[in-house]
Design a protein around this motif. Structure first.
Motif, PDB file in Angstrom:
ATOM      1  N   PRO A 622     -42.135  25.280  20.704  1.00 37.45           N
ATOM      2  CA  PRO A 622     -41.667  24.289  19.708  1.00 37.45           C
ATOM      3  C   PRO A 622     -42.274  24.500  18.329  1.00 37.45           C
ATOM      4  O   PRO A 622     -41.758  23.975  17.342  1.00 37.45           O
ATOM      5  N   GLN A 623     -43.380  25.267  18.237  1.00 37.72           N
ATOM      6  CA  GLN A 623     -44.003  25.515  16.936  1.00 37.72           C
ATOM      7  C   GLN A 623     -43.550  26.832  16.313  1.00 37.72           C
ATOM      8  O   GLN A 623     -43.919  27.121  15.178  1.00 37.72           O
ATOM      9  N   GLU A 624     -42.777  27.623  17.025  1.00 33.79           N
ATOM     10  CA  GLU A 624     -42.279  28.885  16.468  1.00 33.79           C
ATOM     11  C   GLU A 624     -41.205  28.577  15.412  1.00 33.79           C
ATOM     12  O   GLU A 624     -40.291  27.794  15.651  1.00 33.79           O
ATOM     13  N   THR A 625     -41.334  29.195  14.242  1.00 34.80           N
ATOM     14  CA  THR A 625     -40.425  28.887  13.124  1.00 34.80           C
ATOM     15  C   THR A 625     -39.508  30.068  12.853  1.00 34.80           C
ATOM     16  O   THR A 625     -39.819  31.222  13.174  1.00 34.80           O
ATOM     17  N   TRP A 626     -38.353  29.749  12.316  1.00 34.30           N
ATOM     18  CA  TRP A 626     -37.466  30.761  11.751  1.00 34.30           C
ATOM     19  C   TRP A 626     -37.023  30.267  10.375  1.00 34.30           C
ATOM     20  O   TRP A 626     -37.046  29.067  10.078  1.00 34.30           O
ATOM     21  N   LEU A 627     -36.635  31.181   9.513  1.00 37.60           N
ATOM     22  CA  LEU A 627     -36.379  30.894   8.096  1.00 37.60           C
ATOM     23  C   LEU A 627     -34.900  30.663   7.866  1.00 37.60           C
ATOM     24  O   LEU A 627     -34.061  31.492   8.248  1.00 37.60           O
ATOM     25  N   LEU A 628     -34.580  29.532   7.218  1.00 36.93           N
ATOM     26  CA  LEU A 628     -33.205  29.190   6.863  1.00 36.93           C
ATOM     27  C   LEU A 628     -33.084  29.123   5.345  1.00 36.93           C
ATOM     28  O   LEU A 628     -33.989  28.617   4.671  1.00 36.93           O
ATOM     29  N   PRO A 629     -31.973  29.618   4.782  1.00 37.64           N
ATOM     30  CA  PRO A 629     -31.857  29.704   3.322  1.00 37.64           C
ATOM     31  C   PRO A 629     -31.385  28.402   2.695  1.00 37.64           C
ATOM     32  O   PRO A 629     -30.572  27.663   3.247  1.00 37.64           O
ATOM     33  N   ILE A 630     -31.927  28.120   1.492  1.00 40.59           N
ATOM     34  CA  ILE A 630     -31.457  27.055   0.608  1.00 40.59           C
ATOM     35  C   ILE A 630     -31.096  27.711  -0.718  1.00 40.59           C
ATOM     36  O   ILE A 630     -31.918  28.445  -1.288  1.00 40.59           O
ATOM     37  N   THR A 631     -29.891  27.482  -1.203  1.00 44.61           N
ATOM     38  CA  THR A 631     -29.399  28.223  -2.360  1.00 44.61           C
ATOM     39  C   THR A 631     -29.043  27.278  -3.502  1.00 44.61           C
ATOM     40  O   THR A 631     -28.879  26.075  -3.318  1.00 44.61           O
ATOM     41  N   SER A 632     -28.930  27.872  -4.698  1.00 39.83           N
ATOM     42  CA  SER A 632     -28.495  27.167  -5.904  1.00 39.83           C
ATOM     43  C   SER A 632     -27.726  28.154  -6.773  1.00 39.83           C
ATOM     44  O   SER A 632     -27.989  29.360  -6.741  1.00 39.83           O
ATOM     45  N   SER A 633     -26.778  27.652  -7.547  1.00 42.68           N
ATOM     46  CA  SER A 633     -25.947  28.516  -8.385  1.00 42.68           C
ATOM     47  C   SER A 633     -25.468  27.731  -9.593  1.00 42.68           C
ATOM     48  O   SER A 633     -25.522  26.497  -9.627  1.00 42.68           O
ATOM     49  N   VAL A 634     -24.997  28.466 -10.605  1.00 42.21           N
ATOM     50  CA  VAL A 634     -24.444  27.871 -11.817  1.00 42.21           C
ATOM     51  C   VAL A 634     -23.232  28.688 -12.238  1.00 42.21           C
ATOM     52  O   VAL A 634     -23.223  29.922 -12.104  1.00 42.21           O
ATOM     53  N   THR A 635     -22.201  27.996 -12.695  1.00 36.33           N
ATOM     54  CA  THR A 635     -20.962  28.625 -13.155  1.00 36.33           C
ATOM     55  C   THR A 635     -20.569  27.999 -14.486  1.00 36.33           C
ATOM     56  O   THR A 635     -20.583  26.770 -14.627  1.00 36.33           O
ATOM     57  N   PHE A 636     -20.223  28.862 -15.455  1.00 34.26           N
ATOM     58  CA  PHE A 636     -19.772  28.407 -16.769  1.00 34.26           C
ATOM     59  C   PHE A 636     -18.273  28.667 -16.894  1.00 34.26           C
ATOM     60  O   PHE A 636     -17.804  29.770 -16.577  1.00 34.26           O
ATOM     61  N   THR A 637     -17.554  27.653 -17.343  1.00 34.81           N
ATOM     62  CA  THR A 637     -16.108  27.739 -17.528  1.00 34.81           C
ATOM     63  C   THR A 637     -15.781  27.425 -18.979  1.00 34.81           C
ATOM     64  O   THR A 637     -16.209  26.396 -19.509  1.00 34.81           O
ATOM     65  N   ASP A 638     -15.025  28.332 -19.626  1.00 33.62           N
ATOM     66  CA  ASP A 638     -14.593  28.123 -21.001  1.00 33.62           C
ATOM     67  C   ASP A 638     -13.301  27.325 -21.022  1.00 33.62           C
ATOM     68  O   ASP A 638     -12.322  27.673 -20.333  1.00 33.62           O
ATOM     69  N   ILE A 639     -13.290  26.259 -21.786  1.00 24.66           N
ATOM     70  CA  ILE A 639     -12.089  25.435 -21.944  1.00 24.66           C
ATOM     71  C   ILE A 639     -11.232  26.048 -23.043  1.00 24.66           C
ATOM     72  O   ILE A 639     -11.724  26.291 -24.147  1.00 24.66           O
ATOM     73  N   PRO A 640      -9.962  26.357 -22.777  1.00 24.96           N
ATOM     74  CA  PRO A 640      -9.113  26.936 -23.832  1.00 24.96           C
ATOM     75  C   PRO A 640      -8.992  25.970 -25.001  1.00 24.96           C
ATOM     76  O   PRO A 640      -8.790  24.772 -24.832  1.00 24.96           O
ATOM     77  N   VAL A 641      -9.133  26.527 -26.205  1.00 22.07           N
ATOM     78  CA  VAL A 641      -9.067  25.696 -27.408  1.00 22.07           C
ATOM     79  C   VAL A 641      -7.629  25.317 -27.718  1.00 22.07           C
ATOM     80  O   VAL A 641      -7.331  24.206 -28.134  1.00 22.07           O
ATOM     81  N   ASN A 642      -6.694  26.239 -27.513  1.00 24.98           N
ATOM     82  CA  ASN A 642      -5.294  26.020 -27.874  1.00 24.98           C
ATOM     83  C   ASN A 642      -4.603  25.232 -26.763  1.00 24.98           C
ATOM     84  O   ASN A 642      -4.253  25.771 -25.722  1.00 24.98           O
ATOM     85  N   THR A 643      -4.460  23.919 -26.969  1.00 24.02           N
ATOM     86  CA  THR A 643      -3.767  23.069 -25.991  1.00 24.02           C
ATOM     87  C   THR A 643      -2.393  22.646 -26.487  1.00 24.02           C
ATOM     88  O   THR A 643      -1.797  21.709 -25.929  1.00 24.02           O
ATOM     89  N   GLU A 644      -1.877  23.301 -27.516  1.00 22.03           N
ATOM     90  CA  GLU A 644      -0.570  22.952 -28.048  1.00 22.03           C
ATOM     91  C   GLU A 644       0.525  23.497 -27.136  1.00 22.03           C
ATOM     92  O   GLU A 644       0.301  24.410 -26.339  1.00 22.03           O
ATOM     93  N   PRO A 645       1.760  22.935 -27.247  1.00 21.35           N
ATOM     94  CA  PRO A 645       2.865  23.475 -26.439  1.00 21.35           C
ATOM     95  C   PRO A 645       3.184  24.899 -26.847  1.00 21.35           C
ATOM     96  O   PRO A 645       2.860  25.341 -27.954  1.00 21.35           O
ATOM     97  N   PRO A 646       3.816  25.667 -25.959  1.00 24.00           N
ATOM     98  CA  PRO A 646       4.113  27.065 -26.282  1.00 24.00           C
ATOM     99  C   PRO A 646       5.038  27.164 -27.484  1.00 24.00           C
ATOM    100  O   PRO A 646       5.905  26.313 -27.718  1.00 24.00           O
ATOM    101  N   LYS A 647       4.856  28.246 -28.257  1.00 27.06           N
ATOM    102  CA  LYS A 647       5.650  28.449 -29.459  1.00 27.06           C
ATOM    103  C   LYS A 647       7.068  28.894 -29.101  1.00 27.06           C
ATOM    104  O   LYS A 647       7.287  29.568 -28.090  1.00 27.06           O
TER     105      LYS A 647
END
Length: 722
Positions: A622-647
């Motif tokens: 019961p005291q024998e251990t095994w290693l489990l991962p804990i992760t973290s991440s980050v993602t950047f998303t660019d918002i399009p500036v041109n939100t006008e209707p198509p030309k």
């Protein structure tokens, strides 16, 4: 230095061992290696074997014109520009070293020194070193020397040869930011005036890019200072923009001060810059000086060790703790001092000085700073009085000067019996008004690669609040990779990243699922303690519009699974940070990015005991251990500036008014009434433009044309009357 033949270390050691054995058994001598290529003024090799009665000689050789080979070794001495030395490093090994006895710098103009080099390729020759017994050669070594001249001139000046960078308020980057060495050519710095044409040819295609290499974007065309009287159009003086050169998008990265505001000046004239401040001003990182030109020192840590006389750097906060082992009561600084020792005069950066104001406080519980050691106790106990427990400095600054310095000295008494460890605290905080100086991540927009600024609301006594800066972090895997020992790294703007750590778990932990869930959730929550994120790279702690609330989302929380004896559900195994940003205009051609939203989400999973495979020890012990991962991440998303209707097809084909695809841009003629002008907010530019149009109309009505019309009308009425 010489470049030995590139072989693996183990193979090289094996060859040397075999050669030593062969030389010892057969009584022969050999050079190891027997062929070298020298690119520096010093080259060395090993002579293996019994060489006690042997002499060494060096000569310059050249290949034969007919056969192309080097002739046999010779013991005849020859005068060269190399000095040959030998050093016994073992019973059967001698280190043979050749050193070039001449300078390796390029000759200047009209310089006739014989030691300097007239060409960049200073030395190009082949040397032969012979080991001889009498006149009979026993072994030889060939050295191909190909050495270029150094870029540093011989007269580089004193040791303190750093370039003095001008005041960043007026010149944020300086004329050449990469010019760091005085009277010497800095490699890859193509704007360095100390580099000759020959130097530039060596790295002309590898110049440092961007503002650090001196490649600052040119001012825009609508600046009043960019048009001369010869080529400017008639309407230009009325519609050009006055923007002080002090304002620069890189100003917040090199100078942490107040925003430079434009001063009103006469119309159609370029504003006159104020006189520069004195030379001895403080910039970020420069040491603080006392009135007698000595460094102001406070104990700090260097390479993990406490240094008592470490200089204090301008705008560099620190807080350290130093542990000193005492066998007797201290009698010298910094542990035993008087208040008068700290009341010194410090240069304020403007030619004046400020005096350090000292306030003494008595330690409430000195025992917290005392730790016992294993030293032998004595029969008598000493009482150490007025011992320094803490020195807390506060530096108040504005722009490039120091306005005030306060010091809080904490002293106290403690008994000394044997030996004890005394922990003292030293800190320095730079305050701009009431706020601590913090590094910015842009001015105003975020710069890619700079940390994302988080914040926590701090409520004052008068129910007003400010936002204190803090960092938003990811896991940083170092050392053994365990979560309890891991460090954290800040989230950098525009850089996606994923990292993690390992958590040791045993069978007993899986029987306490609530405690396990709480432990993992606490580890993940420590990464992001901020509740706000800065919209721009230089936020104001008192302006709420500069900050955005961080939203926290728990994923996979709807599924309910019961815990068992060997599994736990709802473990927050992954933390994901999602940042939405957009480009909100440009300044001097540089895009200004700002954060519009930040979301922190947690993904949950189940951990269960897996007894499959060959290793069943976690299921048995019961005291024998095994290693489990804990992760973290980050993602950047660019918002399009041109939100006008198509030309439409007509808009796509009609390019007469398209400034991006036409050399003549008619909408820019109406500066600053159109939205193409980004020098100031559109509402202000529109109001100023309408006022300017009103003055034009008033001048036209009251001018010459209307006066002539009124005169003609009066004459007509007079003639009609008669």
């Amino acid at each position: 230095m010489a470049n030995v033949l590139r072989v693996s270390t183990s193979h090289q050691l094996f060859c040397v061992f075999m050669l030593l054995t062969l030389a010892h058994t057969q009584n022969v001598v050999v050079f190891q290696p027997s062929l070298l290529t020298a690119s520096g003024p010093v080259v060395s090799a090993l002579l293996l074997g019994n060489s006690s009665d042997m002499s060494l000689s060096v000569r310059t050789v050249s290949p034969s014109n007919t056969t192309g080979s080097i002739g046999p070794p010779s013991c005849a001495p020859e005068v060269t520009q190399w000095v040959l030395t030998r050093e016994q490093v073992g019973k059967t090994a001698v280190r043979v070293q050749l050193r070039l006895e001449r300078s390796l710098y390029l000759c200047g103009e009209n310089e006739t020194e014989p030691d300097c080099c007239s060409n960049p390729l200073c030395v190009l020759e082949t040397l032969q070193v012979s080991a001889c017994v009498g006149d009979t050669p026993q072994a030889s070594l060939l050295i191909q020397a190909k050495i270029h001249a150094l870029l540093v001139p011989a007269n580089t000046g004193p040791a303190d040869n750093k370039t003095s960078i001008p005041n960043q308020v007026y010149q944020p980057l300086g004329p050449c930011p990469c010019d760091l060495t005085f009277r010497a050519c800095d490699v890859r710095c193509c704007c360095d005036k100390d580099c000759s044409n020959e130097d530039l040819t060596l790295f002309a295609s590898h110049c440092l890019p961007g503002p650090f290499g001196g490649q600052v974007s040119p001012p825009p065309d609508y600046q009043c200072s960019e048009q001369s009287a010869e080529n400017s159009p008639d309407w230009f003086p009325f519609l050009c923009v006055h923007s002080p050169p002090k304002n620069n998008p890189f100003l917040g990265l090199f100078y942490r001060g107040n925003v430079v505001k434009s001063k009103p000046g006469p119309t159609f004239q370029r504003p006159v810059l104020s006189a520069p401040v004195p030379v001895n001003v403080y910039v970020e990182g420069s040491p603080i000086l006392t009135l007698n030109d000595q460094y102001l020192t406070i104990p700090q840590k260097l390479f993990g060790q406490c240094v008592n006389n470490a200089p204090v750097a301008f705008l560099k906060n620190f807080k350290v703790e130093c542990v000193t082992r005492l066998w007797t009561c201290p009698t010298e600084p910094p542990l035993q001092t008087l208040p008068g020792d700290f009341r010194i005069q410090v240069k304020n950066g403007e030619g004046g000085d400020v005096i350090v104001e000292v306030t003494d406080e008595v330690a409430t519980d000195p025992s917290q700073s005392i730790s016992s050691t294993n030293g032998a106790a004595t029969s008598e106990s000493l009482l150490c009085e007025n011992v320094t427990f803490a020195l807390d400095y506060q530096f108040y600054w504005k722009e490039n000067r120091i306005t005030n310095i306060t010091l809080t000295r904490t002293v106290g008494n403690f008994p000394l019996n044997g030996s004890v460890g005394l922990t003292t605290r030293y800190s320095a905080v730079f305050l701009n008004g009431d706020f601590m100086s913090e590094p910015n991540s842009g001015n105003p927009g975020y710069q890619v690669g700079r940390p994302v600024i988080g914040g926590i609301m701090d409520i004052f006594d008068n129910n007003t609040g400010s936002i204190q800066r803090t960092s938003i972090n990811l896991w940083k895997s170092v050392g053994d990779g365990l979560c309890f020992n891991n460090e954290k790294k800040p989230v950098l703007f525009g850089e996606n990243s994923t990292s993690g750590c390992l958590l040791p778990v045993n069978r007993q932990n899986l029987t306490q699922c609530d405690l396990l869930r709480e432990t993992v959730a606490s580890l993940q929550a420590d990464l992001t303690t901020a509740t706000y994120v800065a919209r721009t790279g230089n936020p104001d702690p008192l302006t709420g519009t500069d900050w955005i609330n961080i939203s926290f989302v728990m994923l996979n929380s709807s599924t309910t699974i019961e815990d068992t004896t060997s599994s736990c559900y709802g473990i927050q195994i992954h933390q994901h940070i999602h940042v939405w940003s957009l480009i909100n205009g440009t300044i001097e051609g540089r895009p200004q990015r700002e954060i519009r939203a930040l979301q922190v989400s947690y993904s949950m999973t189940s951990w269960s005991l897996d007894c499959g495979g060959g290793d069943i020890s976690p299921c048995v012990d019961p005291q024998e251990t095994w290693l489990l991962p804990i992760t973290s991440s980050v993602t950047f998303t660019d918002i399009p500036v041109n939100t006008e209707p198509p030309k439409t097809r007509f808009q796509i084909n009609f390019t007469e008014y398209d400034c991006n695809r036409n050399d003549v841009c008619w909408p820019e003629l109406a500066f600053p009434l159109t939205r193409y002008y980004t020098g100031e907010p559109y509402s202000q530019s529109l109001a100023k433009g309408l006022i300017l149009v009103f003055f034009f109309i008033a001048a036209s009505i009251l001018g010459t044309p209307w006066r002539q019309i009124r005169q003609a009308q009066s004459q007509f009425l007079f003639s009609s009357y008669f």
